[in-house]
Design an enzyme around this catalytic site. Sequence first.
Site, short mmCIF file in Angstrom:
data_model
loop_
_atom_site.label_atom_id
_atom_site.label_comp_id
_atom_site.label_asym_id
_atom_site.label_seq_id
_atom_site.Cartn_x
_atom_site.Cartn_y
_atom_site.Cartn_z
N ASN A 14 3.03 8.53 -5.75
CA ASN A 14 3.70 8.39 -4.45
C ASN A 14 4.81 9.43 -4.30
O ASN A 14 4.95 10.04 -3.24
CB ASN A 14 4.30 6.99 -4.29
CG ASN A 14 3.28 5.98 -3.81
OD1 ASN A 14 2.91 5.96 -2.64
ND2 ASN A 14 2.80 5.14 -4.72
N HIS A 104 6.30 -2.06 -2.40
CA HIS A 104 5.73 -3.04 -3.32
C HIS A 104 4.22 -3.14 -3.03
O HIS A 104 3.83 -3.21 -1.87
CB HIS A 104 6.40 -4.41 -3.12
CG HIS A 104 5.95 -5.40 -4.14
ND1 HIS A 104 6.43 -5.40 -5.43
CD2 HIS A 104 5.04 -6.39 -4.07
CE1 HIS A 104 5.82 -6.36 -6.12
NE2 HIS A 104 4.98 -6.97 -5.31
N GLU A 174 -0.60 3.25 0.46
CA GLU A 174 0.75 3.77 0.16
C GLU A 174 0.88 5.23 0.58
O GLU A 174 1.83 5.62 1.26
CB GLU A 174 1.06 3.61 -1.34
CG GLU A 174 1.14 2.15 -1.73
CD GLU A 174 1.55 1.92 -3.18
OE1 GLU A 174 2.26 0.94 -3.43
OE2 GLU A 174 1.17 2.71 -4.07
C1 GAR Z 1 2.78 1.85 -6.78
O1 GAR Z 1 1.60 1.17 -6.47
C2 GAR Z 1 3.99 1.05 -6.34
O2 GAR Z 1 3.77 0.29 -5.17
C3 GAR Z 1 4.19 0.14 -7.52
O3 GAR Z 1 3.95 0.94 -8.64
C4 GAR Z 1 2.97 1.92 -8.30
C5 GAR Z 1 3.47 3.26 -8.76
O4 GAR Z 1 2.47 4.24 -8.64
N1 GAR Z 1 5.53 -0.43 -7.51
C6 GAR Z 1 5.80 -1.64 -7.99
O5 GAR Z 1 4.95 -2.36 -8.49
C7 GAR Z 1 7.26 -2.07 -7.87
N2 GAR Z 1 7.39 -3.48 -8.10
P1 GAR Z 1 2.84 5.77 -8.69
O6 GAR Z 1 3.81 5.98 -9.87
O7 GAR Z 1 1.57 6.49 -8.92
O8 GAR Z 1 3.49 6.15 -7.38
#
Ligand code: GAR
Length: 193
Positions: A14, A104, A174
Amino acid sequence: MTKIAIFASGSGSNAERIIEYFKGNAQIEVSLILTNNPEAYVLERAKRLQVPAVIFGREDLMSTDKVLSILKEHEIDFVVLAGFLLLVPGNLVDAYPDRIINIHPALLPKFGGKGMYGDRVHQAVKSAGEAETGISIHYVNKKYDEGEIIFQAKCPVAEEDTPEIVADKVHQLEYQHYPQVIESVINNSIKNL
Ligand code: GAR
């Protein structure tokens, strides 16, 4: 110029999309990546994308003003959490009222709270037999996943979907929405200053 700092503990996919989205924007810039995890892949991405990165310790965050000083030093206006797994302490929440947002990977208030992150969330969604899940973008307050919700989007969960497939679907949502929502929150909050 509004300067964003992104906090990330893991892969940072992200974070990468957000950096790319604001590249070339004259008003908004991702100025800094912060992580509590020296092994986080987000550090490789930051290097490749030429965004400065800072690693801090859990105690620095929880018990000192060190992280706040780093944000002030870099003149950060707005904080974005993208896969950040620690609780944001009160000194940061107080210093950035309505200027810290989180994403989230589920439809809050379901499947939130301490310990609910990443794949654990998708496993819980599957175990509960949910027919849909999605994303929640919300302001950060002093409790995990309880700040006011700004935006949600949904996707279906098929019976045969594994948690990995659910994770993929949620990541797509996302990538599709988080950068734009960040932009509109920043633009609206600047108007409200
Ligand atoms: C994402 O899906 C985000 O929504 C989640 O971690 C992932 C990170 O992915 N966040 C949580 O679970 C917070 N409670 P990324 O590092 O590839 O962006």
